[in-house]
Design a protein around this motif. Structure first.
Motif, PDB file in Angstrom:
ATOM      1  N   GLU A 142      12.208   4.076  -3.912  1.00  0.00           N
ATOM      2  CA  GLU A 142      11.546   3.608  -2.485  1.00  0.00           C
ATOM      3  C   GLU A 142      10.273   2.750  -2.730  1.00  0.00           C
ATOM      4  O   GLU A 142      10.159   1.713  -1.901  1.00  0.00           O
ATOM      5  N   ALA A 143       9.545   3.233  -3.706  1.00  0.00           N
ATOM      6  CA  ALA A 143       8.243   2.124  -3.796  1.00  0.00           C
ATOM      7  C   ALA A 143       8.858   0.707  -4.454  1.00  0.00           C
ATOM      8  O   ALA A 143       8.191   0.081  -4.096  1.00  0.00           O
ATOM      9  N   VAL A 144       9.775   0.672  -5.416  1.00  0.00           N
ATOM     10  CA  VAL A 144      10.361  -0.545  -5.762  1.00  0.00           C
ATOM     11  C   VAL A 144      11.010  -1.422  -4.616  1.00  0.00           C
ATOM     12  O   VAL A 144      10.460  -2.797  -4.302  1.00  0.00           O
ATOM     13  N   ALA A 145      11.484  -0.668  -3.533  1.00  0.00           N
ATOM     14  CA  ALA A 145      12.077  -1.574  -2.374  1.00  0.00           C
ATOM     15  C   ALA A 145      10.966  -1.965  -1.689  1.00  0.00           C
ATOM     16  O   ALA A 145      10.734  -3.036  -1.108  1.00  0.00           O
ATOM     17  N   CYS A 146       9.945  -1.180  -1.326  1.00  0.00           N
ATOM     18  CA  CYS A 146       8.653  -1.680  -0.665  1.00  0.00           C
ATOM     19  C   CYS A 146       7.908  -2.967  -1.397  1.00  0.00           C
ATOM     20  O   CYS A 146       7.736  -3.827  -0.828  1.00  0.00           O
ATOM     21  N   LEU A 147       7.692  -2.737  -2.569  1.00  0.00           N
ATOM     22  CA  LEU A 147       7.279  -3.796  -3.569  1.00  0.00           C
ATOM     23  C   LEU A 147       7.928  -5.198  -3.307  1.00  0.00           C
ATOM     24  O   LEU A 147       7.358  -6.192  -3.263  1.00  0.00           O
ATOM     25  N   ARG A 148       9.550  -4.883  -3.614  1.00  0.00           N
ATOM     26  CA  ARG A 148      10.238  -6.092  -3.458  1.00  0.00           C
ATOM     27  C   ARG A 148      10.309  -6.751  -2.033  1.00  0.00           C
ATOM     28  O   ARG A 148      10.489  -8.099  -1.846  1.00  0.00           O
ATOM     29  N   SER A 149      10.017  -6.248  -0.832  1.00  0.00           N
ATOM     30  CA  SER A 149      10.163  -6.762   0.178  1.00  0.00           C
ATOM     31  C   SER A 149       8.610  -7.363   0.467  1.00  0.00           C
ATOM     32  O   SER A 149       8.528  -8.217   1.118  1.00  0.00           O
ATOM     33  N   ALA A 150       7.728  -6.637  -0.170  1.00  0.00           N
ATOM     34  CA  ALA A 150       6.367  -7.430  -0.028  1.00  0.00           C
ATOM     35  C   ALA A 150       6.283  -8.746  -0.690  1.00  0.00           C
ATOM     36  O   ALA A 150       5.370  -9.416  -0.245  1.00  0.00           O
ATOM     37  N   GLY A 205       0.847  -1.284  -0.041  1.00  0.00           N
ATOM     38  CA  GLY A 205       0.072  -0.022   0.016  1.00  0.00           C
ATOM     39  C   GLY A 205       0.723   1.093   0.095  1.00  0.00           C
ATOM     40  O   GLY A 205       0.494   2.379  -0.618  1.00  0.00           O
ATOM     41  N   GLN A 206       1.920   1.259   0.745  1.00  0.00           N
ATOM     42  CA  GLN A 206       2.697   2.435   0.881  1.00  0.00           C
ATOM     43  C   GLN A 206       3.379   2.925  -0.661  1.00  0.00           C
ATOM     44  O   GLN A 206       3.509   3.935  -0.978  1.00  0.00           O
ATOM     45  N   ALA A 207       3.875   1.546  -1.201  1.00  0.00           N
ATOM     46  CA  ALA A 207       4.371   1.989  -2.777  1.00  0.00           C
ATOM     47  C   ALA A 207       3.160   2.348  -3.670  1.00  0.00           C
ATOM     48  O   ALA A 207       3.655   3.194  -4.471  1.00  0.00           O
ATOM     49  N   THR A 208       2.157   2.009  -3.422  1.00  0.00           N
ATOM     50  CA  THR A 208       1.005   2.652  -4.256  1.00  0.00           C
ATOM     51  C   THR A 208       0.904   4.140  -4.054  1.00  0.00           C
ATOM     52  O   THR A 208       0.650   5.129  -4.712  1.00  0.00           O
ATOM     53  N   ALA A 209       1.030   4.725  -2.635  1.00  0.00           N
ATOM     54  CA  ALA A 209       0.845   6.170  -2.390  1.00  0.00           C
ATOM     55  C   ALA A 209       2.227   6.709  -2.882  1.00  0.00           C
ATOM     56  O   ALA A 209       2.080   7.828  -3.430  1.00  0.00           O
ATOM     57  N   LEU A 210       3.400   6.087  -2.731  1.00  0.00           N
ATOM     58  CA  LEU A 210       4.625   6.709  -3.417  1.00  0.00           C
ATOM     59  C   LEU A 210       4.542   6.702  -5.009  1.00  0.00           C
ATOM     60  O   LEU A 210       4.933   7.764  -5.564  1.00  0.00           O
ATOM     61  N   LEU A 211       3.970   5.739  -5.748  1.00  0.00           N
ATOM     62  CA  LEU A 211       3.952   6.060  -7.150  1.00  0.00           C
ATOM     63  C   LEU A 211       2.700   7.102  -7.546  1.00  0.00           C
ATOM     64  O   LEU A 211       3.136   7.783  -8.407  1.00  0.00           O
TER      65      LEU A 211
END
Length: 326
Positions: A93-101, A76-82
């Protein structure tokens, strides 16, 4: 619902989510739901920053043992960043969030969550590719992975959006002449695939966007059949204008009629007899440019207005070469 009532409900929900008497996992879920609601219906431009803060707060209170909830908060945080304007650091930062999730969602989540995460990573990577940070095929790979779940029959809207993004990626790649022709053909195929999945009635916004973008791809491709391509482009623009009307969607209408004018400038009045000239099409292009320029000026889109004015002046010069406009 009034803005005052919405603000009151938002503050009540936020106080509840921050109540230390409520278990941490429930509070984290509440914060995620509040963030999602604010993300879908933002009240102010700065709300996107608030959404990002809510996801971060949710991650702080999320129990260490709830891996799935943490992964969903990260996604969800990644979608907000995008959705947040910024430089490439936001995308990274969005890529890092998505790859962690993603690994957690692949193990504990559902297929749709995994596909959405892959689609969003593709979008972030595409933005980074435009900035020269990563190669475009990285984004393309993610989109194709998401399409294994987001099929045309079950998820037509997502399928169409991914194919639109794929087409944009293909057209953005830098290749040699032969490879360029191939990627242009792939882009057209992607737009056409998307249009087989969505309908004018069920998905008007996506339908019009895809028709407009298909027209552009056809118009600017390095085909050996430019007249045929421009005629097909005009058909696509006319389809887009079934949705993009001057009353309901003036800026989108102006964008599309500008594109139509560009195509008309390059078309003979009678494709079967190109030797007869193109004065009629040039005249129609002038009228479309004038209309688009007026709309852009009224909407304060001065950069677009200036671009249209340049094209209009060039077309008027062509009119003077070919004769008067009737």
């Amino acid at each position: 619902m009034s803005s005052t009532l919405a603000e009151t409900e938002y503050q009540v929900a936020l106080r509840t989510a921050r109540d230390d008497n409520i278990p941490a996992g429930e509070r984290a879920e509440m914060l995620m739901e509040i963030a999602l609601g604010l993300q879908r219906h933002p009240r102010r431009p700065e709300d996107l920053e608030q959404v990002n803060d809510l996801y971060k707060e949710g991650l702080q209170v999320c129990p260490d043992g709830d891996a799935l909830l943490r992964a969903r908060l990260l996604a969800g945080q990644a979608t907000a960043l995008l959705a947040t304007p910024g430089d490439t650091r936001v995308l990274e930062e969005a890529v890092a969030c998505l790859r962690s999730a993603l690994p957690v969602l692949q193990t504990l989540g559902n297929a749709e969550e995994v596909a959405e995460t892959e689609m969003n990573e593709g979008l972030a990577l595409q933005g980074l590719a435009v900035a020269g940070k990563v190669p475009f095929p990285d984004a393309v790979t993610k989109y194709h992975s998401a399409l294994r779940v987001f099929t045309a029959d079950k998820f037509p809207r997502e399928y169409a959006i991914i194919h639109n993004n794929l087409a944009t990626a293909y057209l953005s790649m830098t290749m040699g002449d032969e490879a360029s022709k191939m990627r242009e053909a792939l882009a057209v195929q992607s737009y056409e695939s998307a249009l087989r999945a969505v309908t004018l009635d069920a998905h008007p916004t996506e339908y019009a966007m895809l028709q407009n973008n298909l027209g552009n791809a056809l118009q600017y491709s390095s085909s050996a059949h430019p007249v045929e391509n421009n005629l097909r482009a005009l058909e696509a623009y006319r389809e887009a204008l079934r949705v993009r009307t001057p009353k309901e969607r003036p800026e989108e209408y102006a964008n599309t009629i500008s594109n139509m004018a560009n195509a008309l400038r390059n078309l003979p009045d009678d494709p079967e007899h190109p030797e007869l000239g193109k004065i009629r099409n040039l005249g129609e292009a002038v009228r479309l440019y004038e209309t688009a320029e007026k709309i852009f000026m009224e909407m304060g889109e001065m950069d677009k207005s200036r671009l249209v004015r340049v094209a209009l002046d060039e077309t008027l010069a062509l009119v003077r070469e070919h004769g008067s406009v009737h």
